[in-house]
Design a protein around this motif. Structure first.
Motif, mmCIF file in Angstrom:
data_model
loop_
_atom_site.group_PDB
_atom_site.id
_atom_site.type_symbol
_atom_site.label_atom_id
_atom_site.label_comp_id
_atom_site.label_asym_id
_atom_site.label_seq_id
_atom_site.Cartn_x
_atom_site.Cartn_y
_atom_site.Cartn_z
ATOM 1 N N ASP A 96 -9.587 -2.200 -5.984
ATOM 2 C CA ASP A 96 -10.298 -1.708 -4.784
ATOM 3 C C ASP A 96 -11.584 -0.966 -5.188
ATOM 4 O O ASP A 96 -12.616 -1.103 -4.536
ATOM 5 C CB ASP A 96 -9.419 -0.733 -3.985
ATOM 6 N N GLY A 141 -2.757 -3.957 -2.114
ATOM 7 C CA GLY A 141 -1.442 -4.419 -1.639
ATOM 8 C C GLY A 141 -1.408 -5.858 -1.145
ATOM 9 O O GLY A 141 -0.381 -6.529 -1.227
ATOM 10 N N MET A 194 0.851 -1.192 0.000
ATOM 11 C CA MET A 194 0.000 0.000 0.000
ATOM 12 C C MET A 194 0.893 1.250 0.000
ATOM 13 O O MET A 194 1.941 1.283 0.656
ATOM 14 C CB MET A 194 -0.942 -0.002 1.215
ATOM 15 N N ARG A 210 4.756 -10.862 2.963
ATOM 16 C CA ARG A 210 4.354 -10.786 1.551
ATOM 17 C C ARG A 210 5.479 -10.787 0.530
ATOM 18 O O ARG A 210 5.215 -10.999 -0.653
ATOM 19 C CB ARG A 210 3.554 -9.489 1.330
ATOM 20 N N ARG A 256 -11.480 -9.778 1.310
ATOM 21 C CA ARG A 256 -10.579 -10.629 0.515
ATOM 22 C C ARG A 256 -11.355 -11.469 -0.499
ATOM 23 O O ARG A 256 -10.891 -11.683 -1.618
ATOM 24 C CB ARG A 256 -9.755 -11.548 1.428
ATOM 25 N N ARG A 293 -6.324 3.669 5.446
ATOM 26 C CA ARG A 293 -5.669 2.359 5.313
ATOM 27 C C ARG A 293 -6.098 1.497 6.488
ATOM 28 O O ARG A 293 -5.492 1.550 7.565
ATOM 29 C CB ARG A 293 -4.137 2.516 5.326
ATOM 30 N N LEU A 335 -5.781 -1.451 7.493
ATOM 31 C CA LEU A 335 -4.880 -2.373 8.183
ATOM 32 C C LEU A 335 -3.929 -1.645 9.134
ATOM 33 O O LEU A 335 -3.183 -2.270 9.875
ATOM 34 C CB LEU A 335 -4.060 -3.191 7.170
ATOM 35 N N LYS A 343 0.811 2.296 -6.962
ATOM 36 C CA LYS A 343 0.179 1.469 -8.000
ATOM 37 C C LYS A 343 -0.872 2.282 -8.764
ATOM 38 O O LYS A 343 -0.983 2.171 -9.970
ATOM 39 C CB LYS A 343 -0.485 0.230 -7.369
#
Ligand SMILES: Nc1ncnc2c1ncn2[C@@H]1O[C@H](COP(=O)(O)OP(=O)(O)O)[C@@H](O)[C@H]1O
Ligand SMILES: O=C(O)C1=C[C@@H](OP(=O)(O)O)[C@@H](O)[C@H](O)C1
Length: 188
Positions: free
Chosen positions: A32, A79, A9, A143, A57, A118, A120, A13
């Motif tokens: 998204d 991300g 993130m 990741r 997800r 964000r 997360l 992108k």
């Protein structure tokens, strides 16, 4: 052919993906945004709050499946999309590009715009930079091997070295789009 942009993130992108799509005359789509439209929410943060991450997800996988059928699109993926093996069935169609940005730079960018958007990052303690850096480090650890599955890697550190820049923060989205074209242009 289509091009999938993967990366943490804040890696750019969306910003770089839009410039890249214009430069190669492709359309642009953000997975998204597709999820938000499907569920009927205005932000992914809102979706996380109401339905939770697992629901997100599943919707993200459905969006990637849908986008795997489009042509001449640059697609910006979330991300965390790289983590599910099933998503690679869809992201692997066409070219996937990992936008590799140092964690310090990601944390700086996210701190500048705030961590509220964000989901997360919201449960972390401390100032915005510390919160972002701590959580991004943990996520990256989980990741990075998945990002390495991408067919191309555009690294800000490599661009900086090539241009003789000391700091990656001076590398503009246009410079990054040019590097991406240098890497993938011959297969488009
Ligand atoms: N090369 C860059 N240099 C400085 N800031 C950038 C760069 N690329 C993106 N940004 C900024 O970083 C933030 C996150 O970019 P974004 O494109 O939304 O990332 P992502 O889609 O990967 O989450 C935005 O505020 C954007 O303006
Ligand atoms: O890293 C992640 O797991 C996520 C990144 C976000 O997308 P961006 O990478 O576009 O910010 C969004 O999909 C969601 O908040 C989860």
């Amino acid at each position: 052919m289509n091009v999938k942009r993967a990366g943490m993130m804040g890696s750019g992108k969306t910003t770089v993906g839009k410039i890249l799509s214009q430069a190669i005359d492709y359309s642009f789509c953000d997975s998204d945004t597709l999820v938000e439209q499907d569920v009927g929410v205005t932000t992914v943060a809102e979706l996380f709050q109401i339905y939770g991450e697992d629901f997100f997800r599943d919707k993200e996988t459905k969006a990637l499946e849908k986008l795997s059928g489009v042509h001449r699109y640059v697609v910006s993926t979330g991300g965390g999309a790289v983590i599910r093996d099933e998503n690679w069935t869809y992201m692997g169609k066409g070219i996937s590009v990992w936008l590799d940005v140092p964690l310090e730079e990601l944390a700086r960018r996210i701190a500048a715009v705030g961590t509220k958007t964000r989901p997360l990052l919201v449960n972390e303690q401390g100032d915005a930079y510390t919160k972002a850096f701590r959580r991004l480090s943990a996520l990256f650890e989980q990741r990075y091997k998945a990002y390495e599955n991408a067919s191309a890697r555009v690294s800000l550190e490599n661009i900086a070295a090539k241009l003789g820049y000391k700091d990656v923060s001076n590398i503009t989205p246009a410079m990054i789009a040019i590097e991406a074209i240098e890497q993938i242009g011959h297969i488009l």
